[in-house]
Design a protein around this motif. Structure first.
Motif, PDB file in Angstrom:
ATOM      1  N   THR A 122       0.857  -1.189   0.000  1.00  0.00           N
ATOM      2  CA  THR A 122       0.000   0.000   0.000  1.00  0.00           C
ATOM      3  C   THR A 122       0.889   1.232   0.000  1.00  0.00           C
ATOM      4  O   THR A 122       1.810   1.344   0.818  1.00  0.00           O
ATOM      5  CB  THR A 122      -0.914   0.026   1.240  1.00  0.00           C
ATOM      6  OG1 THR A 122      -1.769  -1.121   1.217  1.00  0.00           O
ATOM      7  CG2 THR A 122      -1.772   1.280   1.248  1.00  0.00           C
ATOM      8  N   ILE A 123       0.631   2.121  -0.949  1.00  0.00           N
ATOM      9  CA  ILE A 123       1.427   3.338  -1.045  1.00  0.00           C
ATOM     10  C   ILE A 123       0.497   4.538  -0.894  1.00  0.00           C
ATOM     11  O   ILE A 123      -0.662   4.509  -1.320  1.00  0.00           O
ATOM     12  CB  ILE A 123       2.214   3.420  -2.369  1.00  0.00           C
ATOM     13  CG1 ILE A 123       1.294   3.245  -3.580  1.00  0.00           C
ATOM     14  CG2 ILE A 123       3.297   2.352  -2.402  1.00  0.00           C
ATOM     15  CD1 ILE A 123       2.002   3.384  -4.909  1.00  0.00           C
ATOM     16  N   SER A 124       1.002   5.594  -0.271  1.00  0.00           N
ATOM     17  CA  SER A 124       0.196   6.780   0.019  1.00  0.00           C
ATOM     18  C   SER A 124       0.676   7.964  -0.799  1.00  0.00           C
ATOM     19  O   SER A 124       1.882   8.161  -0.986  1.00  0.00           O
ATOM     20  CB  SER A 124       0.264   7.124   1.511  1.00  0.00           C
ATOM     21  OG  SER A 124      -0.264   6.062   2.288  1.00  0.00           O
ATOM     22  N   ALA A 125      -0.311   8.753  -1.243  1.00  0.00           N
ATOM     23  CA  ALA A 125       0.008   9.937  -2.037  1.00  0.00           C
ATOM     24  C   ALA A 125       0.510  11.063  -1.147  1.00  0.00           C
ATOM     25  O   ALA A 125       0.088  11.208   0.013  1.00  0.00           O
ATOM     26  CB  ALA A 125      -1.219  10.397  -2.807  1.00  0.00           C
ATOM     27  N   GLY A 126       1.420  11.848  -1.695  1.00  0.00           N
ATOM     28  CA  GLY A 126       1.821  13.086  -1.048  1.00  0.00           C
ATOM     29  C   GLY A 126       0.902  14.205  -1.503  1.00  0.00           C
ATOM     30  O   GLY A 126      -0.126  13.961  -2.150  1.00  0.00           O
ATOM     31  N   PRO A 127       1.241  15.446  -1.179  1.00  0.00           N
ATOM     32  CA  PRO A 127       0.476  16.559  -1.729  1.00  0.00           C
ATOM     33  C   PRO A 127       0.507  16.488  -3.260  1.00  0.00           C
ATOM     34  O   PRO A 127       1.504  16.055  -3.847  1.00  0.00           O
ATOM     35  CB  PRO A 127       1.226  17.792  -1.219  1.00  0.00           C
ATOM     36  CG  PRO A 127       1.977  17.302  -0.007  1.00  0.00           C
ATOM     37  CD  PRO A 127       2.342  15.886  -0.311  1.00  0.00           C
ATOM     38  N   PRO A 128      -0.589  16.859  -3.941  1.00  0.00           N
ATOM     39  CA  PRO A 128      -0.597  16.773  -5.407  1.00  0.00           C
ATOM     40  C   PRO A 128       0.648  17.399  -6.032  1.00  0.00           C
ATOM     41  O   PRO A 128       1.053  18.511  -5.678  1.00  0.00           O
ATOM     42  CB  PRO A 128      -1.862  17.536  -5.781  1.00  0.00           C
ATOM     43  CG  PRO A 128      -2.776  17.325  -4.604  1.00  0.00           C
ATOM     44  CD  PRO A 128      -1.870  17.353  -3.409  1.00  0.00           C
ATOM     45  N   GLY A 129       1.246  16.617  -6.915  1.00  0.00           N
ATOM     46  CA  GLY A 129       2.444  17.065  -7.590  1.00  0.00           C
ATOM     47  C   GLY A 129       3.726  16.748  -6.852  1.00  0.00           C
ATOM     48  O   GLY A 129       4.820  16.985  -7.380  1.00  0.00           O
ATOM     49  N   GLN A 130       3.629  16.222  -5.627  1.00  0.00           N
ATOM     50  CA  GLN A 130       4.818  15.901  -4.846  1.00  0.00           C
ATOM     51  C   GLN A 130       4.800  14.417  -4.451  1.00  0.00           C
ATOM     52  O   GLN A 130       3.732  13.837  -4.262  1.00  0.00           O
ATOM     53  CB  GLN A 130       4.892  16.763  -3.585  1.00  0.00           C
ATOM     54  CG  GLN A 130       4.965  18.255  -3.880  1.00  0.00           C
ATOM     55  CD  GLN A 130       5.073  19.073  -2.601  1.00  0.00           C
ATOM     56  OE1 GLN A 130       5.708  18.659  -1.635  1.00  0.00           O
ATOM     57  NE2 GLN A 130       4.446  20.245  -2.588  1.00  0.00           N
ATOM     58  N   PRO A 131       5.983  13.802  -4.331  1.00  0.00           N
ATOM     59  CA  PRO A 131       6.026  12.369  -4.004  1.00  0.00           C
ATOM     60  C   PRO A 131       5.542  12.095  -2.585  1.00  0.00           C
ATOM     61  O   PRO A 131       5.754  12.893  -1.672  1.00  0.00           O
ATOM     62  CB  PRO A 131       7.505  12.007  -4.170  1.00  0.00           C
ATOM     63  CG  PRO A 131       8.235  13.297  -4.010  1.00  0.00           C
ATOM     64  CD  PRO A 131       7.326  14.355  -4.548  1.00  0.00           C
ATOM     65  N   GLY A 132       4.915  10.928  -2.409  1.00  0.00           N
ATOM     66  CA  GLY A 132       4.520  10.485  -1.085  1.00  0.00           C
ATOM     67  C   GLY A 132       5.676   9.774  -0.397  1.00  0.00           C
ATOM     68  O   GLY A 132       6.812   9.755  -0.885  1.00  0.00           O
ATOM     69  N   THR A 133       5.376   9.175   0.740  1.00  0.00           N
ATOM     70  CA  THR A 133       6.401   8.451   1.494  1.00  0.00           C
ATOM     71  C   THR A 133       6.761   7.162   0.770  1.00  0.00           C
ATOM     72  O   THR A 133       5.865   6.379   0.419  1.00  0.00           O
ATOM     73  CB  THR A 133       5.896   8.114   2.905  1.00  0.00           C
ATOM     74  OG1 THR A 133       5.555   9.330   3.578  1.00  0.00           O
ATOM     75  CG2 THR A 133       6.955   7.369   3.707  1.00  0.00           C
TER      76      THR A 133
END
Length: 340
Positions: A226-237
Motif C-alpha cells: 500500500t502506497i500513500s500519495a503526497g500533496p498533489p504534484g509531490q512524491p509520497g512516502t
C-alpha cells in the motif's frame, strides 16, 4: 621375500623397517638368534596403511533473507594426492577429480555433511590414505559474489574417523531492494486524490540468471504494498520492498488506481536490483484530469417537424467517480437543454 646371506650361529639380529612407504610396520619377531632352531629363521613384516575420510559442507550467506532454501544443491570438486612418502605418487584414482553434490544450510549455517573417502563417496572406495592431501573447490559458484573455503586448502587426511577433516564452503549472495513512490497530478488531484490517499501495487521478483534457484522469489509472487500519495504534484512516502538477491528482476504494477485518468510507472518495468545500499526507486504517477459532458438533443420521426424548435428539455445527470474509497456520487443535477 628377502633371504639374508650366511650368518654365524648364535648371532643375534634385530629387525626394523626404515623405509615404511607411509605405512605403520609390524615386525614379528623383531629380534632373532641365528641357529636357535633348525633351518632359516623367518621374520614377517606387515605394513598397515591407515585410511580416512573428508566431510564436505555447504553454507550460504544471503543476508538472512532465506531466499536460498534449505537443501539447495551445489557441486563441489575434490582432488586428492597420495602422501609424499607413499609407495605410489600422484593423484588418487577416483579423486582425480571427484564432483560431489552438497546440500546447503540456511542462515549462514552449514547444511548436512557429505562424506568423501572411507564410508562415503565415491561408492565402493577403500578410503583415502592417511597423509593424503585434498583440495576442495567450487567450479560453479552459481552467482555468488564471494566464495570462502575453510580451512585453507589443501587439507591433510587423518585417521580420526569419528571426527574426519571437515571443509565448509560458504557462498555469499548480497541483497538489495527497491521502493515505490506515489505521485498524483492533474487539476482534480486535490479533490479526488488528496495527500494520504491510499493505492495498492503488486511487486513480482524473479531470481537472477545463473542463480542456484530459479523462478519467482518466495514472498514476491507477488508482494502487495500500500502506497500513500503526497500533496498533489509531490512524491509520497516511499514504500520499501526487499531484500532480494542482487540481479533479481522485479516488476511493479498498480492494482487500484483510484480512478485516475492515466497511470505512468517509471522507470520502465521490469527493474534490476543492483545495489546493496541504494534501493531502486519506482515512481507511480496517477493523473486526475478534468473532462466535460455534452448532451445533444436530436428530434426525428414524421412528427418531428411539429415540435417547436425552441422547446426546452430537462435531463437528470448523475455522475459517479470510482475513487480510492469506491464509487462515489459526485454530480446529481437536472439540466435544461434544447435541440442541437
Amino acid at each position: 621375500t628377502v633371504t639374508s646371506g650366511e650368518l654365524p650361529i648364535g648371532a643375534t639380529c634385530a629387525i626394523n623397517e626404515t623405509g615404511t612407504g607411509g605405512a605403520v610396520p609390524e615386525v614379528n619377531p623383531d629380534k632373532v638368534v641365528v641357529g636357535a632352531t633348525p633351518g632359516p629363521v623367518t621374520v614377517t613384516v606387515t605394513n598397515t596403511y591407515a585410511v580416512g575420510a573428508l566431510e564436505l559442507r555447504k553454507a550460504v550467506d544471503d543476508g538472512g533473507t532465506g531466499t536460498i532454501p534449505l537443501g539447495t544443491e551445489f557441486t563441489l570438486r575434490v582432488v586428492c594426492e597420495y602422501p609424499s612418502d607413499y609407495p605410489v605418487d600422484g593423484r588418487i584414482p577416483g579423486f582425480n577429480p571427484l564432483d560431489v553434490t552438497v546440500p546447503s544450510g540456511v542462515g549462514g549455517a552449514p547444511g548436512a555433511p557429505v562424506t568423501v573417502g572411507l564410508g562415503g563417496l565415491p561408492a565402493g572406495n577403500d578410503g583415502l590414505p592417511v597423509g593424503s592431501t585434498c583440495t576442495v573447490s567450487e567450479p560453479d559458484p552459481q552467482g555468488a559474489t564471494f566464495v570462502d573455503i575453510l580451512p585453507p586448502q589443501p587439507v591433510t587426511i587423518t585417521d580420526d574417523l569419528d571426527s574426519p577433516v571437515e571443509v565448509v564452503v560458504t557462498n555469499t549472495y548480497p541483497v538489495g531492494g527497491g521502493e515505490v513512490v506515489k505521485v498524483t497530478d492533474g487539476v482534480l488531484a486535490p479533490e479526488f486524490a488528496p495527500e494520504g490517499s491510499a493505492f495498492e501495487v503488486e511487486v513480482t521478483c524473479v531470481y537472477p540468471d545463473g542463480f542456484p534457484v530459479s523462478g519467482p522469489i518466495f514472498g514476491y509472487n507477488p508482494l502487495t504494498k500500500t502506497i500513500s500519495a503526497g500533496p498533489p504534484g509531490q512524491p509520497g512516502t516511499p514504500a520499501p520492498f526487499g531484500d532480494v538477491p542482487l540481479g533479481s528482476e522485479c516488476t511493479v504494477v498498480e492494482t487500484t488506481d483510484g480512478g485516475a485518468t492515466d497511470v505512468d510507472i517509471s522507470p520502465d518495468q521490469p527493474i534490476i536490483i543492483t545495489d546493496e545500499q541504494t534501493p531502486v526507486r519506482v515512481n507511480v504517477t496517477n493523473s486526475f484530469d478534468a473532462a466535460g459532458l455534452q448532451i445533444t438533443k436530436v428530434v426525428s420521426g414524421e412528427g418531428g417537424g411539429l415540435v417547436p424548435p425552441d422547446l426546452v428539455y430537462t435531463a437528470r445527470v448523475l455522475c459517479f467517480f470510482d475513487g480510492t474509497d469506491g464509487p462515489e456520487l459526485i454530480f446529481d443535477e437536472e439540466i435544461d437543454f434544447g435541440v442541437g
